[in-house]
Design a protein around this motif. Structure first.
Motif, short mmCIF file in Angstrom:
data_model
loop_
_atom_site.label_atom_id
_atom_site.label_comp_id
_atom_site.label_asym_id
_atom_site.label_seq_id
_atom_site.Cartn_x
_atom_site.Cartn_y
_atom_site.Cartn_z
N LYS A 44 -46.48 -53.12 5.72
CA LYS A 44 -45.63 -52.09 5.27
C LYS A 44 -45.71 -50.87 6.51
O LYS A 44 -46.80 -50.27 6.43
N VAL A 45 -44.69 -50.95 7.36
CA VAL A 45 -45.06 -49.92 8.72
C VAL A 45 -44.07 -48.59 8.50
O VAL A 45 -42.91 -48.67 7.80
N LEU A 46 -44.59 -47.50 8.60
CA LEU A 46 -43.78 -46.18 8.76
C LEU A 46 -44.06 -45.76 10.46
O LEU A 46 -45.06 -45.47 10.83
N ILE A 47 -42.73 -45.60 10.90
CA ILE A 47 -42.60 -45.30 12.21
C ILE A 47 -42.35 -43.70 12.12
O ILE A 47 -41.60 -43.29 11.13
N ALA A 48 -43.36 -43.06 12.72
CA ALA A 48 -43.06 -41.68 12.58
C ALA A 48 -42.71 -41.09 14.30
O ALA A 48 -43.41 -41.45 15.21
N ASP A 49 -41.67 -40.01 14.20
CA ASP A 49 -41.56 -39.38 15.52
C ASP A 49 -40.91 -38.13 15.27
O ASP A 49 -40.70 -37.76 13.97
N ASP A 50 -41.03 -37.16 16.14
CA ASP A 50 -40.33 -35.77 16.10
C ASP A 50 -39.01 -35.60 15.57
O ASP A 50 -38.66 -34.90 15.03
N VAL A 51 -38.21 -36.47 16.40
CA VAL A 51 -36.77 -36.10 16.45
C VAL A 51 -36.25 -37.41 16.77
O VAL A 51 -36.60 -38.39 17.68
N ALA A 52 -35.11 -37.72 16.10
CA ALA A 52 -34.13 -38.85 16.46
C ALA A 52 -32.87 -38.20 17.04
O ALA A 52 -32.20 -37.60 16.22
N ASP A 53 -32.75 -38.32 18.40
CA ASP A 53 -31.52 -37.39 19.00
C ASP A 53 -30.55 -38.76 18.99
O ASP A 53 -29.52 -38.66 18.33
N THR A 54 -30.54 -39.28 20.42
CA THR A 54 -29.53 -40.33 20.34
C THR A 54 -29.92 -41.67 19.74
O THR A 54 -29.22 -42.48 19.38
N GLY A 55 -31.38 -41.56 19.20
CA GLY A 55 -31.56 -42.49 18.24
C GLY A 55 -32.42 -43.88 19.29
O GLY A 55 -32.87 -44.84 18.71
N LYS A 56 -32.12 -43.90 20.59
CA LYS A 56 -32.35 -45.06 21.13
C LYS A 56 -33.91 -45.39 21.22
O LYS A 56 -34.38 -46.74 21.25
N VAL A 63 -38.94 -35.63 11.60
CA VAL A 63 -38.87 -34.21 11.26
C VAL A 63 -37.30 -34.05 11.36
O VAL A 63 -36.73 -33.24 10.31
N TYR A 64 -36.74 -34.25 12.45
CA TYR A 64 -35.22 -33.94 12.56
C TYR A 64 -34.59 -35.28 12.99
O TYR A 64 -35.03 -36.03 13.76
N TYR A 107 -36.20 -41.30 6.07
CA TYR A 107 -36.75 -40.05 5.59
C TYR A 107 -36.55 -39.20 6.87
O TYR A 107 -37.18 -39.01 7.97
N VAL A 108 -35.94 -38.11 6.46
CA VAL A 108 -35.44 -37.00 7.49
C VAL A 108 -35.85 -35.56 6.81
O VAL A 108 -35.51 -35.40 5.63
N TRP A 109 -36.54 -34.74 7.53
CA TRP A 109 -36.89 -33.27 6.81
C TRP A 109 -35.80 -32.57 6.97
O TRP A 109 -35.25 -31.78 6.11
N LYS A 110 -35.04 -32.52 8.39
CA LYS A 110 -33.89 -31.64 8.62
C LYS A 110 -33.07 -32.27 9.44
O LYS A 110 -33.39 -32.80 10.50
N ARG A 111 -31.69 -31.93 9.24
CA ARG A 111 -30.63 -32.64 10.11
C ARG A 111 -29.99 -31.21 10.87
O ARG A 111 -29.84 -30.06 10.45
N THR A 112 -30.10 -31.43 12.14
CA THR A 112 -29.62 -30.47 12.93
C THR A 112 -28.83 -31.08 14.34
O THR A 112 -29.15 -32.36 14.49
N ASP A 113 -27.92 -30.35 15.12
CA ASP A 113 -27.44 -30.89 16.27
C ASP A 113 -27.89 -29.86 17.35
O ASP A 113 -27.38 -29.96 18.27
N GLU A 114 -28.77 -28.86 17.12
CA GLU A 114 -29.36 -27.98 17.99
C GLU A 114 -30.42 -28.51 18.83
O GLU A 114 -31.08 -29.53 18.36
#
Ligand code: 5GP
Length: 164
Positions: A90-102, A123-124, A135-142
């Motif tokens: 069971k894998v959990l991928i971790a990153d700072d931000v998904a922007d385009t998501g690519k 995180v974002y 799992y997302v901590w916060k949604r933003t478009d900034e």
């Protein structure tokens, strides 16, 4: 140039604990945290401790700009992790931000064939992201200023004379 979301190291500490709590409450117990370097390394370390997961892997992803084209896509840099290591995990991928998501999509697709289960934590997440993370901590478009990359690299201070 719009507003900036400024994340401090202190607030990041809160964010990563809250993100881990959401994952734990959801009942997901990853065997492996797969971090996307470099920003995802901070997130993966915090999540792995908070979730009591002792196995962290890392993948380096960089954007490659095609010669003479505006086409832009992320690529995994060597050494690419051995997918065999994740079989039945069971894998959990971790990153700072998904922007385009690519970036996340690339790593997620890499995992999908091999692993028992894969979920993503960031995180974002921005509205346009083509991957919707579990799992997302916060949604933003900034634009987000992360504490580890908001300042330029340190430079060697040479020839400094300290006088009394
Ligand atoms: P992607 O567009 O593939 O989802 O994101 C690729 C990478 O671009 C991220 O991992 C991150 O390094 C960088 N990035 C995207 N959006 C932001 C942002 O708002 N702030 C910062 N500092 N980096 C970002």
């Amino acid at each position: 140039s719009g507003m900036r979301e400024n994340l401090s190291y202190e607030r990041f500490g809160v964010a990563v604990r809250e993100l881990a709590q959401t994952i734990a409450d959801d009942g997901y117990e990853p065997d492996v945290v797969l971090s996307i370097a470099r920003g995802g390394v901070f997130v993966a370390g915090g999540l792995a401790y908070a979730l009591d997961c002792k196995n962290i892997h890392l993948v380096n992803v960089e954007f490659y700009t095609g010669v003479g084209t505006t086409l832009e896509m992320p690529v995994m840099l060597a050494p690419v992790p051995n997918a065999i290591d994740f079989t039945d995990k069971k894998v959990l991928i971790a990153d700072d931000v998904a922007d385009t998501g690519k970036t996340l999509k690339l790593v997620r697709d890499f995992c999908l064939d091999a692993v028992a289960e894969v979920r993503s934590a960031v995180v974002y997440e921005k509205t346009q992201s083509l991957v919707k993370c579990e799992y997302v901590w916060k949604r933003t478009d900034e634009w987000i200023n992360f504490p580890w990359s908001v300042q330029p690299p340190v430079v060697k201070r040479s020839g400094q004379v300290l006088d009394a």
